[in-house]
Design an enzyme around this catalytic site. Structure first.
Site, short mmCIF file in Angstrom:
data_model
loop_
_atom_site.label_atom_id
_atom_site.label_comp_id
_atom_site.label_asym_id
_atom_site.label_seq_id
_atom_site.Cartn_x
_atom_site.Cartn_y
_atom_site.Cartn_z
N ASP A 201 -22.42 39.71 42.10
CA ASP A 201 -20.98 40.01 42.10
C ASP A 201 -20.30 39.16 43.17
O ASP A 201 -20.85 39.00 44.26
CB ASP A 201 -20.77 41.51 42.44
CG ASP A 201 -19.53 42.09 41.77
OD1 ASP A 201 -18.58 41.32 41.54
OD2 ASP A 201 -19.51 43.30 41.50
N HIS B 298 -12.95 34.06 42.62
CA HIS B 298 -13.26 35.48 42.89
C HIS B 298 -14.71 35.81 42.58
O HIS B 298 -15.20 36.86 42.98
CB HIS B 298 -12.34 36.38 42.05
CG HIS B 298 -10.92 36.36 42.51
ND1 HIS B 298 -10.34 37.42 43.16
CD2 HIS B 298 -9.98 35.39 42.46
CE1 HIS B 298 -9.10 37.11 43.47
NE2 HIS B 298 -8.85 35.89 43.05
#
Ligand code: ADP
Ligand code: F6P
Length: 460
Positions: free
Chosen positions: A368, A157
């Site tokens: 991110d 992720h």
């Protein structure tokens, strides 16, 4: 009959409580797994003196939750230290914050071994096992050691940095070799995928064949696939919830308190990767550069504390408190504070209602994996009068949402200028950008992501 899906992740969302944990992984997996059914195995969130050998299994509808506790030592070495003070900063390109110690690496491997042992007893021969995130990179290898021949996939992720950064980790060879024990390795972006391939070719003499949709890799005497599968959100759910939130008390409280002022919003776990210091600086710069907005615009930053046991996280919290205090001290008036800084979680619907009221979504992480809040901001907007997303080029979401206003979060002046552009953008352009982003979000919902990965894994 379709294979049973077994999800394995460190964090398991509280299935029955109606309120998902803050954190993209739990939010995304819960949304998809609720529909497909299956087993979700992971840490209970409890730290106990002597963890049970067997997992605690509870069933709710078609979804079974199998959780294990961690001992204090495991929690410290595996979760606080190796996962979150070594891999997390390294994978977010923050080599300066990496804290490496072989004891913690041994703890990380020990917990992965224990997870594999506790999971193996629950498995059926046709199960598709889908492992999530950086906490569990060695899990495939540990399961194979126990003779598990099932198909096993891994989805990361968070970002994967370039080879030169990975190579700073003293145990990089051992760790990176673990990727080859999965049948399918999935990433959020093409950039992350390319980083793994480059690493494997140059450090492990891998042979790579590119096919449509991904690569087939031969390395460490194994053959596996490496693909990019950007995650999505439950778009219709967010749209519906945001619209319904309008009648809620919290929505009205925020609306009344703004008294016709405009709102810029940020929502992030309190993490140094989210770029909050630069964001507050950029907002202060914006107020200085465009004083017409004084007493007319507020930034509401919602940042629930995260990973309190790690020094860097307590430090960023202190830094932000001081910075918000400075900015508010410099600009506040008797009836207005420029930064509303809230260190707490909200229910999902309440949160979407807040996003709906903001003319600007300011999502500026320094790095991110994807950033689900950026997508939730867009899906929460009023179609006839949507706000503008200002998005860091270093969020994975920037690869899928090119119609956002893309910024470099390190360029404080540039971000200030972009906030001004967002606040003054004509309605027609706002609508066009929003519609084209929503097209992406509708065609790549979290369900589509989930089904695509499971389908690719079952073919692997
Ligand atoms: P990360 O996984 O790094 O935390 P993401 O933006 O991908 O970042 O995912 C965060 C998820 O957690 C989003 O779904 C967001 O709505 C949720 N979340 C973040 N902050 C809060 C909060 N204060 N209250 C409730 N949910 C939150
Ligand atoms: O999505 C990234 C992620 O690191 C997840 O793996 C994790 O569950 C989430 O952020 C929140 O962090 P934590 O589980 O450490 O509270």
């Amino acid at each position: 009959m379709a294979n049973r899906i077994v999800i394995v992740s460190n964090r398991v969302a509280p299935v029955n409580e109606g309120k998902a944990a803050a954190g993209g992984l739990a939010v995304a997996v819960l949304a998809a797994l609720r529909r497909s059914g299956g087993v979700w195995f992971g840490w209970s969130g409890e730290v106990v003196a002597a963890p049970d050998e067997a997992a605690n299994v509870t069933e709710s509808g078609r979804l079974a939750r199998a959780t294990v506790d961690l001992s204090e030592r495991d929690h410290e070495e595996y979760y606080n230290r190796f996962a979150n003070a070594t891999l997390w900063p390294l994978f977010h390109y923050r080599v300066d914050l990496v804290n490496f110690d072989r004891v913690n690496y041994a703890g990380y491997r020990r917990v992965n071994r224990a997870f594999a042992r506790k999971l193996a007893g629950l498995l059926q021969p046709d199960d598709l096992i889908w492992v999530h995130d950086y906490h569990l990179i060695p899990l495939g290898e540990e399961l194979r050691r126990l003779g598990v021949g099932n198909r096993i996939g891994l989805f990361l992720h968070i970002p994967l940095p370039p080879r030169e950064l990975l190579a700073t980790l003293p145990v990089h060879k051992e760790l990176m070799r673990c990727f080859s024990h999965f049948d399918l390795v999935g990433f959020q972006t093409e950039t992350d995928r390319a980083h793994l391939l480059d690493y494997l070719v140059r450090e492990a003499k891998a042979r790579v064949e590119e096919h449509e949709g991904g690569a087939v890799v031969r390395a460490h005497r194994r053959v596996f696939k490496v693909e990019a599968h950007p995650i999505g959100i439950d778009t219709p759910y967010v749209e519906r919830s945001a619209a319904r939130a309008e009648s809620s008390r919290d929505f009205q409280r925020l609306h009344v308190s703004l008294a016709d002022r405009r709102l810029i919003i940020g929502v992030d776990r309190l993490d140094y990767s989210k770029g909050l210091v630069h964001r507050f600086d950029a907002f202060a710069h914006f107020l200085r550069a465009y004083p017409q907005h004084l007493n007319r615009v507020s930034l509401m930053q919602i940042a629930p504390p995260s990973r309190g046991g790690i020094a860097e996280y307590s430090e960023i919290r202190r830094t932000l408190e001081t910075l918000a205090g400075h900015v508010n001290g410099e600009f506040a008036e008797v009836d207005w504070v420029p930064i509303r800084y809230l260190n707490r979680s909200f229910g999902r619907r309440t949160l979407f209602g807040f996003l709906r009221q903001a003319q600007v979504g300011l999502i500026t992480p320094l790095r991110d994996g994807m950033n689900l809040v950026a997508m939730e901001y867009l899906a929460s907007q009023r179609p006839q009068d949507p706000g503008v997303l200002v998005l860091s080029r270093f969020a994975g979401a920037a690869e899928t949402l090119p119609d956002a206003l893309i910024v470099n979060p390190y360029d404080v002046e540039g971000v200030a200028k972009t906030i001004q552009a967002a606040l003054t953008m004509p309605l027609e352009e706002r609508r066009e950008r929003w519609q084209s982003s929503m097209h992406v979000l509708r065609s790549n919902s979290v369900e589509a992501w989930y089904e695509r990965f499971v389908a690719r894994l079952s073919q692997a």
